[in-house]
Design a protein around this motif. Structure first.
Motif, PDB file in Angstrom:
ATOM      1  N   TYR A  53       3.675   6.977   6.411  1.00  0.00           N
ATOM      2  CA  TYR A  53       3.284   5.701   7.001  1.00  0.00           C
ATOM      3  C   TYR A  53       2.494   4.859   5.996  1.00  0.00           C
ATOM      4  O   TYR A  53       2.764   3.673   5.817  1.00  0.00           O
ATOM      5  CB  TYR A  53       2.451   5.948   8.263  1.00  0.00           C
ATOM      6  N   GLU A  54       1.519   5.488   5.343  1.00  0.00           N
ATOM      7  CA  GLU A  54       0.695   4.746   4.386  1.00  0.00           C
ATOM      8  C   GLU A  54       1.515   4.235   3.196  1.00  0.00           C
ATOM      9  O   GLU A  54       1.345   3.094   2.774  1.00  0.00           O
ATOM     10  CB  GLU A  54      -0.450   5.636   3.887  1.00  0.00           C
ATOM     11  N   VAL A  55       2.385   5.083   2.665  1.00  0.00           N
ATOM     12  CA  VAL A  55       3.211   4.670   1.526  1.00  0.00           C
ATOM     13  C   VAL A  55       4.153   3.536   1.926  1.00  0.00           C
ATOM     14  O   VAL A  55       4.298   2.543   1.211  1.00  0.00           O
ATOM     15  CB  VAL A  55       4.000   5.871   0.966  1.00  0.00           C
ATOM     16  N   ALA A  56       4.793   3.675   3.072  1.00  0.00           N
ATOM     17  CA  ALA A  56       5.738   2.647   3.518  1.00  0.00           C
ATOM     18  C   ALA A  56       5.020   1.340   3.833  1.00  0.00           C
ATOM     19  O   ALA A  56       5.513   0.261   3.480  1.00  0.00           O
ATOM     20  CB  ALA A  56       6.512   3.142   4.735  1.00  0.00           C
ATOM     21  N   LEU A  57       3.877   1.413   4.489  1.00  0.00           N
ATOM     22  CA  LEU A  57       3.126   0.201   4.805  1.00  0.00           C
ATOM     23  C   LEU A  57       2.672  -0.503   3.530  1.00  0.00           C
ATOM     24  O   LEU A  57       2.816  -1.726   3.400  1.00  0.00           O
ATOM     25  CB  LEU A  57       1.918   0.527   5.682  1.00  0.00           C
ATOM     26  N   PHE A  58       2.143   0.255   2.591  1.00  0.00           N
ATOM     27  CA  PHE A  58       1.703  -0.330   1.328  1.00  0.00           C
ATOM     28  C   PHE A  58       2.865  -1.004   0.605  1.00  0.00           C
ATOM     29  O   PHE A  58       2.733  -2.121   0.100  1.00  0.00           O
ATOM     30  CB  PHE A  58       1.063   0.747   0.450  1.00  0.00           C
ATOM     31  N   SER A  59       4.003  -0.344   0.571  1.00  0.00           N
ATOM     32  CA  SER A  59       5.179  -0.913  -0.090  1.00  0.00           C
ATOM     33  C   SER A  59       5.635  -2.188   0.600  1.00  0.00           C
ATOM     34  O   SER A  59       5.953  -3.191  -0.065  1.00  0.00           O
ATOM     35  CB  SER A  59       6.311   0.105  -0.114  1.00  0.00           C
ATOM     36  N   LEU A  60       5.679  -2.173   1.913  1.00  0.00           N
ATOM     37  CA  LEU A  60       6.081  -3.384   2.641  1.00  0.00           C
ATOM     38  C   LEU A  60       5.110  -4.528   2.397  1.00  0.00           C
ATOM     39  O   LEU A  60       5.523  -5.681   2.263  1.00  0.00           O
ATOM     40  CB  LEU A  60       6.170  -3.089   4.140  1.00  0.00           C
ATOM     41  N   LEU A  62       3.269  -5.014  -0.249  1.00  0.00           N
ATOM     42  CA  LEU A  62       3.461  -5.529  -1.599  1.00  0.00           C
ATOM     43  C   LEU A  62       4.712  -6.392  -1.711  1.00  0.00           C
ATOM     44  O   LEU A  62       4.716  -7.418  -2.390  1.00  0.00           O
ATOM     45  CB  LEU A  62       3.545  -4.382  -2.612  1.00  0.00           C
ATOM     46  N   HIS A  63       5.778  -5.974  -1.058  1.00  0.00           N
ATOM     47  CA  HIS A  63       7.042  -6.694  -1.164  1.00  0.00           C
ATOM     48  C   HIS A  63       7.106  -7.956  -0.306  1.00  0.00           C
ATOM     49  O   HIS A  63       7.891  -8.853  -0.602  1.00  0.00           O
ATOM     50  CB  HIS A  63       8.208  -5.795  -0.790  1.00  0.00           C
TER      51      HIS A  63
END
Length: 107
Positions: A53-60, A62-63
């Motif tokens: 969840y944290e990795v996906a949220l951070f990536s979203l 940023l993008h």
């Protein structure tokens, strides 16, 4: 965790959705576990779910944001997270005063 990284790189929104569903079911094993092995599996599920969840949220984040608005957005996200954790803890404590742990996890 490399699986989460590859999934986020290929399909960030799908990875976020999968991680959000997994994070939502994290409390469910606590309704039925008994013993150390169950606790270890429940904690492993929790770590995988929240890590993704944290990795996906951070990536979203940023993008989907411009460089100039990121600091404010991340500050707002952190503040909202703190309010949610504090409010959830206080709500859980008030419910626990009148019921049991399984009822809290079920709710």
């Amino acid at each position: 965790m490399p699986l989460w990284g590859r999934m986020v790189d290929a399909h960030p929104r799908r990875a976020y959705s999968v991680a959000a569903v997994l994070a939502a079911i994290v409390p469910l094993p606590w309704l039925v576990i008994d013993g150390l092995h169950g606790v270890l599996w429940a904690q492993a599920l929790s770590g995988v779910a929240w890590g993704g969840y944290e990795v996906a949220l951070f990536s979203l984040m940023l993008h989907s944001t411009r460089r100039s608005t990121r600091p404010q957005l991340f500050a707002a996200l952190t503040f909202g997270n703190a309010i949610g954790q504090g409010g959830g803890s206080l709500t859980g404590a008030s419910i626990l005063a009148g019921t049991s742990y399984p009822a809290i996890f079920g709710l």
